[in-house]
Design a protein around this motif. Structure first.
Motif, short mmCIF file in Angstrom:
data_model
loop_
_atom_site.label_atom_id
_atom_site.label_comp_id
_atom_site.label_asym_id
_atom_site.label_seq_id
_atom_site.Cartn_x
_atom_site.Cartn_y
_atom_site.Cartn_z
N UNK A 1 -1.76 9.63 7.74
CA UNK A 1 -1.37 8.89 6.53
C UNK A 1 -1.32 7.39 6.80
N UNK A 2 -0.71 7.00 7.92
CA UNK A 2 -0.65 5.58 8.26
C UNK A 2 -2.04 5.02 8.49
N UNK A 3 -2.88 5.78 9.16
CA UNK A 3 -4.26 5.35 9.41
C UNK A 3 -4.99 5.12 8.09
N UNK A 4 -4.78 6.01 7.12
CA UNK A 4 -5.39 5.84 5.80
C UNK A 4 -4.89 4.57 5.13
N UNK B 1 0.86 -1.18 0.00
CA UNK B 1 0.00 0.00 0.00
C UNK B 1 0.90 1.23 0.00
N UNK B 2 0.72 2.09 -0.98
CA UNK B 2 1.52 3.30 -1.10
C UNK B 2 0.66 4.50 -0.71
N UNK B 3 1.10 5.22 0.31
CA UNK B 3 0.36 6.40 0.78
C UNK B 3 0.99 7.64 0.18
N UNK B 4 0.22 8.34 -0.65
CA UNK B 4 0.70 9.52 -1.35
C UNK B 4 -0.32 10.65 -1.25
N UNK B 5 0.13 11.89 -1.09
CA UNK B 5 -0.79 13.03 -1.18
C UNK B 5 -1.40 13.10 -2.58
N UNK B 6 -2.64 13.54 -2.65
CA UNK B 6 -3.33 13.60 -3.94
C UNK B 6 -2.58 14.43 -4.98
N UNK B 7 -1.94 15.52 -4.52
CA UNK B 7 -1.27 16.39 -5.49
C UNK B 7 0.07 15.82 -5.98
N UNK B 8 0.45 14.65 -5.48
CA UNK B 8 1.67 13.99 -5.97
C UNK B 8 1.37 12.84 -6.92
N UNK C 1 -3.28 4.87 -1.33
CA UNK C 1 -4.07 5.45 -0.25
C UNK C 1 -3.73 6.93 -0.16
N UNK C 2 -4.69 7.78 0.18
CA UNK C 2 -4.42 9.22 0.24
C UNK C 2 -3.60 9.60 1.46
N UNK C 3 -2.67 10.50 1.27
CA UNK C 3 -1.89 11.00 2.40
C UNK C 3 -2.74 11.92 3.27
N UNK C 4 -2.41 11.97 4.55
CA UNK C 4 -3.10 12.87 5.47
C UNK C 4 -2.25 14.09 5.78
N UNK C 5 -2.76 14.94 6.64
CA UNK C 5 -2.02 16.15 7.03
C UNK C 5 -0.83 15.81 7.92
N UNK C 6 -0.87 14.66 8.58
CA UNK C 6 0.22 14.22 9.45
C UNK C 6 0.57 12.77 9.12
N UNK C 7 1.72 12.32 9.62
CA UNK C 7 2.10 10.93 9.41
C UNK C 7 1.08 9.99 10.04
N UNK C 8 0.59 10.34 11.22
CA UNK C 8 -0.43 9.54 11.92
C UNK C 8 -1.62 9.31 10.99
#
Length: 224
Positions: free
Chosen positions: A88-91, A52-59, A79-86
């Motif tokens: 992002x991992x949760x996503x 699972x690769x977590x990336x911000x939408x704009x990337x 998976x979409x990145x979040x505002x924090x690492x916490x």
């Protein structure tokens, strides 16, 4: 019976300390993007690994362009990145529907992680519930406050790396707790939720690409 293995690769860095407009996960390391190097090592560990690769939408556009340019076609779940690492991992964890399994959580900008370390983390987490890569301090350290400093015993401390690998039955409930600034990595989240953390020996080569100097060091390590 061996449990299913998952890897969550978190790649949400902005590259501010790199002094670069290119996010550090997309910078080239000996001709190949940092993030693709990281992912290749995980797939080399096991072709059956669920990544699972977590990336911000704009990337996402940059990621898709690099996949085409460098011929990366391995199957990853985005998976979409979040505002924090916490967040992002949760996503990333939310993408795992399996009630049982082992998941390794790894920084996308640690491209020199070895297959041996990845394998050890899965094996040990299956036994102990957690397995967090760590290395001993090489230099003396001191504790400071506004008025004085004090020498402390460096043998009592470890530098924490990734992968940080856990049984899904531990890590998924752990990420239901309230986010706090003190929760800087997955081990701290799991510990906060009431579980003990097991460390295992990482590697000094498993550096995190954070500053321009790190690129130089990583390139030297690859060439050697």
């Amino acid at each position: 019976m061996k449990k299913n293995e998952y890897a969550i690769i978190v790649a949400g860095g902005k590259g501010t300390r790199m002094k670069s407009t290119v996010p550090k996960q997309f910078m080239l390391l000996n001709g190949l993007p940092v993030l693709i190097r990281t992912l290749n090592t995980f797939f080399s560990y096991s072709k059956d690994l669920n990544v699972i690769l977590v990336l911000p939408d704009n990337d996402l556009i940059t990621w898709q362009n690099q996949c085409e340019q460098y011929g990366f076609d391995k199957p990853v779940i985005l998976a979409p990145g979040g505002d924090t690492r916490f967040q992002s991992v949760k996503n990333g964890l939310d993408k795992i529907k399996d009630p049982e399994g082992i998941v390794a959580i790894h920084d996308g900008v640690r491209p020199l992680v070895s297959q041996d370390i990845i394998g050890a983390s899965f094996h040990l987490a299956a036994v102990h519930g957690s397995a967090v890569a760590a290395v001993r301090l090489k230099e003396s350290i001191r504790k400071t406050d506004q008025h004085k400093t004090k020498a402390v015993d460096r043998s009592e401390y470890r530098l924490i790396q990734t992968p940080q690998t856990f049984d899904l039955k531990i890590i998924k409930p752990a990420y239901q707790i309230k986010e706090e600034p003190s929760l800087t990595d997955d081990a701290s989240v799991v510990e906060k939720s009431g579980h003990e953390i097991s460390l295992f020996e990482g590697s000094y080569n498993n550096l995190k690409i954070t500053t321009p100097e790190d690129i130089v060091i990583a390139e030297a390590l690859l060439k050697s």
